[in-house]
Write a protein that holds these residues in place. Structure first.
Motif, PDB file in Angstrom:
ATOM      1  N   GLY A   1       0.791  -1.011   0.069  1.00  0.00           N
ATOM      2  CA  GLY A   1      -0.059  -0.057   0.000  1.00  0.00           C
ATOM      3  C   GLY A   1       0.870   1.296  -0.043  1.00  0.00           C
ATOM      4  O   GLY A   1       2.013   1.194   0.249  1.00  0.00           O
ATOM      5  N   PRO A   2       0.264   2.416  -0.263  1.00  0.00           N
ATOM      6  CA  PRO A   2       0.921   3.506  -0.688  1.00  0.00           C
ATOM      7  C   PRO A   2       1.901   4.192   0.809  1.00  0.00           C
ATOM      8  O   PRO A   2       2.766   4.629   0.695  1.00  0.00           O
ATOM      9  CB  PRO A   2      -0.055   4.627  -0.923  1.00  0.00           C
ATOM     10  CG  PRO A   2      -1.252   4.253  -0.627  1.00  0.00           C
ATOM     11  CD  PRO A   2      -1.073   2.562  -0.896  1.00  0.00           C
ATOM     12  N   GLU A   3       1.244   3.896   1.916  1.00  0.00           N
ATOM     13  CA  GLU A   3       1.944   4.147   3.198  1.00  0.00           C
ATOM     14  C   GLU A   3       2.610   2.977   3.681  1.00  0.00           C
ATOM     15  O   GLU A   3       3.277   3.291   5.019  1.00  0.00           O
ATOM     16  CB  GLU A   3       0.801   4.587   4.332  1.00  0.00           C
ATOM     17  CG  GLU A   3       0.295   6.137   3.736  1.00  0.00           C
ATOM     18  CD  GLU A   3      -1.008   6.170   4.573  1.00  0.00           C
ATOM     19  OE1 GLU A   3      -1.010   5.850   5.731  1.00  0.00           O
ATOM     20  OE2 GLU A   3      -1.916   6.818   3.806  1.00  0.00           O
ATOM     21  N   ALA A   4       2.805   1.762   3.329  1.00  0.00           N
ATOM     22  CA  ALA A   4       3.577   0.569   3.721  1.00  0.00           C
ATOM     23  C   ALA A   4       5.040   0.838   3.996  1.00  0.00           C
ATOM     24  O   ALA A   4       5.632   1.836   2.887  1.00  0.00           O
ATOM     25  CB  ALA A   4       3.308  -0.380   3.044  1.00  0.00           C
ATOM     26  N   THR A   5       5.511   0.581   4.859  1.00  0.00           N
ATOM     27  CA  THR A   5       7.152   0.790   5.231  1.00  0.00           C
ATOM     28  C   THR A   5       8.149  -0.234   4.686  1.00  0.00           C
ATOM     29  O   THR A   5       9.047  -0.308   4.681  1.00  0.00           O
ATOM     30  CB  THR A   5       7.439   0.990   6.680  1.00  0.00           C
ATOM     31  OG1 THR A   5       7.009  -0.381   7.317  1.00  0.00           O
ATOM     32  CG2 THR A   5       6.706   2.024   7.221  1.00  0.00           C
ATOM     33  N   VAL A   6       7.412  -1.218   3.967  1.00  0.00           N
ATOM     34  CA  VAL A   6       8.426  -2.412   3.405  1.00  0.00           C
ATOM     35  C   VAL A   6       8.212  -2.287   2.008  1.00  0.00           C
ATOM     36  O   VAL A   6       7.054  -2.396   1.516  1.00  0.00           O
ATOM     37  CB  VAL A   6       7.647  -3.998   4.242  1.00  0.00           C
ATOM     38  CG1 VAL A   6       8.698  -4.681   3.617  1.00  0.00           C
ATOM     39  CG2 VAL A   6       7.788  -3.743   5.562  1.00  0.00           C
ATOM     40  N   ALA A   7       9.227  -2.541   1.107  1.00  0.00           N
ATOM     41  CA  ALA A   7       9.190  -2.458  -0.106  1.00  0.00           C
ATOM     42  C   ALA A   7       8.713  -3.707  -1.185  1.00  0.00           C
ATOM     43  O   ALA A   7       9.075  -4.631  -0.478  1.00  0.00           O
ATOM     44  CB  ALA A   7      10.526  -1.694  -0.763  1.00  0.00           C
ATOM     45  N   VAL A   8       8.273  -3.601  -2.093  1.00  0.00           N
ATOM     46  CA  VAL A   8       8.244  -4.827  -3.038  1.00  0.00           C
ATOM     47  C   VAL A   8       9.411  -5.426  -3.122  1.00  0.00           C
ATOM     48  O   VAL A   8      10.425  -4.806  -3.462  1.00  0.00           O
ATOM     49  CB  VAL A   8       7.560  -4.236  -4.417  1.00  0.00           C
ATOM     50  CG1 VAL A   8       7.350  -5.295  -5.307  1.00  0.00           C
ATOM     51  CG2 VAL A   8       5.968  -3.695  -4.087  1.00  0.00           C
ATOM     52  N   GLY A   9       9.494  -6.774  -3.210  1.00  0.00           N
ATOM     53  CA  GLY A   9      10.730  -7.495  -3.303  1.00  0.00           C
ATOM     54  C   GLY A   9      11.399  -7.790  -2.046  1.00  0.00           C
ATOM     55  O   GLY A   9      12.202  -8.649  -1.989  1.00  0.00           O
ATOM     56  N   THR A  10      11.113  -7.377  -0.952  1.00  0.00           N
ATOM     57  CA  THR A  10      11.666  -7.568   0.185  1.00  0.00           C
ATOM     58  C   THR A  10      11.290  -9.086   0.775  1.00  0.00           C
ATOM     59  O   THR A  10      10.147  -9.406   0.768  1.00  0.00           O
ATOM     60  CB  THR A  10      11.199  -6.728   1.470  1.00  0.00           C
ATOM     61  OG1 THR A  10      11.373  -5.442   0.932  1.00  0.00           O
ATOM     62  CG2 THR A  10      11.943  -6.824   2.583  1.00  0.00           C
ATOM     63  N   HIS A  11      12.226  -9.704   1.179  1.00  0.00           N
ATOM     64  CA  HIS A  11      11.942 -11.206   1.882  1.00  0.00           C
ATOM     65  C   HIS A  11      11.722 -10.878   3.141  1.00  0.00           C
ATOM     66  O   HIS A  11      12.158 -10.172   3.844  1.00  0.00           O
ATOM     67  CB  HIS A  11      13.042 -11.758   1.848  1.00  0.00           C
ATOM     68  CG  HIS A  11      13.672 -12.618   0.371  1.00  0.00           C
ATOM     69  ND1 HIS A  11      14.097 -13.674   0.097  1.00  0.00           N
ATOM     70  CD2 HIS A  11      13.394 -11.846  -0.877  1.00  0.00           C
ATOM     71  CE1 HIS A  11      14.333 -13.719  -1.158  1.00  0.00           C
ATOM     72  NE2 HIS A  11      13.757 -12.842  -1.896  1.00  0.00           N
ATOM     73  N   VAL A  12      10.422 -11.561   3.678  1.00  0.00           N
ATOM     74  CA  VAL A  12       9.806 -11.436   5.006  1.00  0.00           C
ATOM     75  C   VAL A  12       9.609 -12.651   5.721  1.00  0.00           C
ATOM     76  O   VAL A  12       9.410 -13.651   4.927  1.00  0.00           O
ATOM     77  CB  VAL A  12       8.777 -10.307   5.011  1.00  0.00           C
ATOM     78  CG1 VAL A  12       8.993  -8.990   4.426  1.00  0.00           C
ATOM     79  CG2 VAL A  12       7.734 -11.053   4.075  1.00  0.00           C
ATOM     80  N   VAL A  13       9.515 -12.536   7.093  1.00  0.00           N
ATOM     81  CA  VAL A  13       9.074 -13.498   7.934  1.00  0.00           C
ATOM     82  C   VAL A  13       7.656 -12.921   8.429  1.00  0.00           C
ATOM     83  O   VAL A  13       7.605 -11.889   8.779  1.00  0.00           O
ATOM     84  CB  VAL A  13       9.974 -13.892   9.013  1.00  0.00           C
ATOM     85  CG1 VAL A  13       9.268 -14.718   9.993  1.00  0.00           C
ATOM     86  CG2 VAL A  13      11.170 -14.489   8.676  1.00  0.00           C
ATOM     87  N   LEU A  14       6.535 -13.797   8.536  1.00  0.00           N
ATOM     88  CA  LEU A  14       5.216 -13.386   9.045  1.00  0.00           C
ATOM     89  C   LEU A  14       5.361 -13.330  10.388  1.00  0.00           C
ATOM     90  O   LEU A  14       5.855 -14.284  11.029  1.00  0.00           O
ATOM     91  CB  LEU A  14       4.065 -14.133   8.463  1.00  0.00           C
ATOM     92  CG  LEU A  14       4.055 -14.168   6.889  1.00  0.00           C
ATOM     93  CD1 LEU A  14       2.713 -14.932   6.392  1.00  0.00           C
ATOM     94  CD2 LEU A  14       3.912 -12.813   6.337  1.00  0.00           C
TER      95      LEU A  14
END
Ligand code: ZN
Ligand code: ZN
Length: 379
Positions: free
Chosen positions: A91-104
């Protein structure tokens, strides 16, 4: 402790996809119904939410507790809360960028409530809700998702605070385990109990969390380190995770543990099942003045009975460890670096690598007490 998750690189966040195409997920339609893979519709992406392509997801005992009568969640319910993947939309205000590897993160702290301000984000007033209403079945029926995630699915939509960036070189299957079993086990040993080198430790219940607890207790220098399960089937897993002794649980557990601890009982006991009988077994096998840490999540009507005189005379401490008393935003990246440095090997917990379609069988194996962690790998 309240540092926000670091933004990773340039914010190239895209808008929500115009068409909400269905994704496949493991669904439970209520008591007696079989677990089935079905198409579901994820909620539309909110301004501070991200869409994550799940690449690996573990089947945790708490998922089994959702469907076997231990807990009574609303349904239809998407299972799963231990997973890792890649952010595909934000989303436009999200602090994590597209492509980031993440743990839920199944218990994302709000950073605003009294508990978060008091340095106990694992007790956050808004975190760890067993089920939340999100998305819909393909025919429009509102869905619930396990622990706010519903991670046994091809994709999930979650708040940006429910994902933790990890290095891209961390294998997805390992990253997934950091999100529940490993954070819980390591945290129970280091943060809740504070095991010191040379202290004796007892771990009852050798699923993914229990074996993680054994691994962490070994790393902390626990000796003897006694692992217990209901059958001999977990012996090899327990010993390779670092246990010095393996016992099959029974009425004489307390005397067997005393025989290994100079007649005193264990300095620390970790109950990784979540049942009154095993909590009492852990209590009885712990020395006077020792610590009993309940890691397993049990049922609300399963009462633990202890004699008032025993509570006084034994001088034991009985407490729980919720999500390892951890701050996932701080501790998951730390665990990821330990894995990459070769100091921690969660992959040793994985006994089955399977597809999403094979995930119902993982629940059957778990209810029979077989194996440690089944991990679903998604393309
Ligand atoms: Zn779990
Ligand atoms: Zn909070």
């Amino acid at each position: 402790m309240s540092a926000p998750a670091p933004a990773t690189g340039e914010n190239t966040n895209s808008a929500a996809p115009a068409v909400n195409r269905p994704v496949r997920a493991l669904l439970w339609r209520g008591p007696g119904a079989p677990l089935e893979i079905e198409p579901i519709l994820l909620p539309a992406l909110g301004p501070r939410e991200v869409r994550v392509h799940v690449r690996a997801a573990g089947v945790c005992h708490s998922d089994l507790s959702m469907v076997n009568g231990t807990l009574a969640p609303p349904y239809p319910l998407v299972l799963g809360h231990e997973a890792a993947g890649v952010v595909t939309a934000a989303g436009p205000e999200a602090t994590v960028a597209v492509g980031t590897h993440v743990v839920l993160n199944w218990a994302p702290p709000c950073r605003r409530c009294w508990f978060c301000g008091n340095g106990q984000p694992w007790l956050c007033e808004t975190a760890g809700v067993p089920t939340a209403a999100r998305g819909a079945t393909a025919d429009g029926e509102p869905l619930h998702v396990t622990l706010g995630l519903g991670a046994l699915a091809e994709e999930v939509v979650v708040g940006d605070h429910a994902v933790i960036p990890v290095p891209a070189e961390l294998p997805f299957e390992t990253a997934a385990l950091l999100g529940c079993a490993v954070l819980t086990g390591v945290g129970a040993v280091h943060r809740t109990a504070g095991v010191r080198p040379g202290e004796s430790a007892l771990v009852i219940g050798l699923g993914g969390v229990g074996l993680s607890t054994v691994m962490a207790a070994r790393a902390a220098g626990a000796d003897p380190l006694i692992a217990v399960d209901v059958t001999d089937a977990k012996r090899d897993l327990a010993l390779s995770a670092g246990a010095t002794h393996f016992l099959v649980s029974g009425d004489d557990l307390s005397s067997q543990v005393r025989a290994l601890t100079e007649r005193r009982g264990a300095d620390h006991s970790f109950e990784c099942v979540g049942r009154s009988a095993t909590i009492r077994a852990a209590w009885r096998a712990t020395r006077r003045g020792g610590q009993v840490t309940v890691v397993g999540m049990g049922a609300k009507d399963d009462m633990v009975s202890l004699a008032a005189l025993d509570i006084f005379h034994s001088a034991r401490t009985l407490r729980s460890s919720v999500y390892g008393n951890s701050d996932p935003d701080r501790d998951v990246p730390d665990l990821a670096h330990q894995v990459l440095a070769g100091d921690l090997d969660p992959a040793a917990l994985i006994t089955d690598r399977i597809t999403l379609d094979e995930s119902p069988e993982a629940f059957a194996r778990m209810s029979r007490g077989e194996g440690a962690r089944s991990v679903i790998l998604l393309p």
